[in-house]
Design an enzyme around this catalytic site. Structure first.
Site, PDB file in Angstrom:
ATOM      1  CB  CYS A  61      -0.848  -0.002   1.264  1.00  0.00           C
ATOM      2  SG  CYS A  61      -2.075   1.611   1.276  1.00  0.00           S
TER       3      CYS A  61
ATOM      4  CB  CYS B 297      -0.349   2.588   3.943  1.00  0.00           C
ATOM      5  SG  CYS B 297      -1.879   1.808   3.411  1.00  0.00           S
ATOM      6  CG  ASP B 298       3.314   1.485   4.314  1.00  0.00           C
ATOM      7  OD1 ASP B 298       3.067   1.707   5.690  1.00  0.00           O
ATOM      8  OD2 ASP B 298       2.944   0.031   4.015  1.00  0.00           O
TER       9      ASP B 298
END
Ligand code: NDP
Length: 308
Positions: free
Chosen positions: A133, A136-137
């Site tokens: 992701c 997200c990261d």
């Protein structure tokens, strides 16, 4: 107590089903799942959901959908389904935390989850530089070179998103032809920070001994040559698996695990499936939302016919 309708999943399919069922006065119970809001919550800007000419973020869109369903009386509970029993009536669902629900109708809108390559090094370094992701990261990789694996729209989207942070993005794909839409491929190939590494399969993510990502070894499928890409992060974007494990044996699934449907009808009366859990082809939020609407209408008719 027997619920009129339980909806498992809270992505576009689940929330739309909840909206329609709530407006039909059924006060549906929505089991949100381990990823409330579904996959859109971990996506970037959504440009292809009608009604948002300037785009909308995934979390924003899902928050709007949930609030719209709640406005008409849908109830949301957190947690994921662990087991189901559709062999008799009422239908039964048990949650991971032990809560149990009985229902006259069930809509399965559980979506799908990211697929992994299956390398030992990938598993060992998950959360230590390996991710599925970018949204997200991605921000953890400022000025660091990264690799994205895959040739579909998700891989293109992740690669483009990562150019905001990373110093360089290697797009690693096992063929020369892309599965992604042409507009996304064109954007990716024209981007000065992105280098496409084609006909290449990942062999190992380095360095498990150091417990951090220092590179990605890929093998060229034509020449057999290997090359180590000097990356500090690896983003796997190779598709998804339907979230149907708790339902094996309860209704018919296809070879890949997707719920077999005719429209949104499953092989069990009173049980409907909508969205990515039954759709390996289109996998779009708008399609999932449409299927959620169909499932709610069909379930409502079933309840009316049964006098429930
Ligand atoms: P796809 O199934 O479309 O693509 C998966 C990609 O991963 C393929 O290129 C495939 O290669 C590759 N792959 C699969 N398994 C492996 C493996 N073991 N090793 C190496 N490579 C592998 O999945 P996506 O998640 O990209 O997209 C899913 C759907 O969502 C699509 O319909 C897409 O259009 C849509 N989508 C739309 C977006 C948008 O409109 N903005 C954004 C993101 C997704 P191969 O091609 O060789 O099979």
């Amino acid at each position: 107590m027997i619920e009129k309708m339980v909806i498992a999943g809270s992505g576009p399919a689940g929330c739309t089903a909840a909206l329609y069922a709530a407006r039909a006065g059924l006060a549906p119970l929505v089991l949100e799942g381990n990823a409330p809001g579904g996959q859109l919550v971990i996506t970037t800007e959504i440009e292809n959901f009608p009604g948002f000419p300037a785009g909308v973020t995934g979390p924003e869109l899902m928050d709007l959908m949930k609030r719209q369903a709640e406005r008409f009386g849908a109830r949301f509970v957190s947690g994921a389904v662990k087991a189901a029993d559709f062999s008799s009536r009422p239908l039964r669902l048990t949650m991971e935390d032990g809560q149990a629900f009985q229902a006259h109708t069930v809509i399965l809108a559980l979506g799908a989850s990211a697929r992994w390559l299956g390398l030992d090094s990938e598993q060992a370094l998950q959360g230590k530089g390996v991710s599925a992701c970018a949204t997200c990261d991605g921000a953890f990789f400022k000025n660091v070179p990264v690799a994205v694996i895959g040739g579909g729209d998700t891989a293109m989207e992740e690669a483009l998103f990562l150019t905001r942070f990373a110093s360089r993005v290697f797009l690693v794909h096992r063929r020369k032809e892309f599965r992604a839409s042409q507009i996304m491929v064109d954007r990716v190939l024209a981007h000065p920070k992105i280098e496409a590494v084609l006909d290449a399969v990942p062999e190992e993510i380095l360095d498990v001994a150091k417990q951090t990502v220092t590179g990605l070894r890929v093998r060229n499928t034509k020449s057999g040559e290997t090359r180590v890409l000097p990356v500090g992060g690896v983003f796997v974007a190779i598709g998804h698996e339907p979230n149907t494990v708790p339902f094996r044996g309860q209704l018919e699934l296809d070879e890949a695990g997707y719920i077999r449907t005719r429209g949104i009808l499953t092989t069990v009366e009173g049980v409907y499936a909508a969205g990515d859990v039954q759709d390996p082809v289109y996998r779009q939020a708008i399609v999932a939302a449409g299927a959620g609407c169909m499932a709610a209408l069909e379930a409502t008719r079933f309840l009316e016919r049964a006098g429930l």
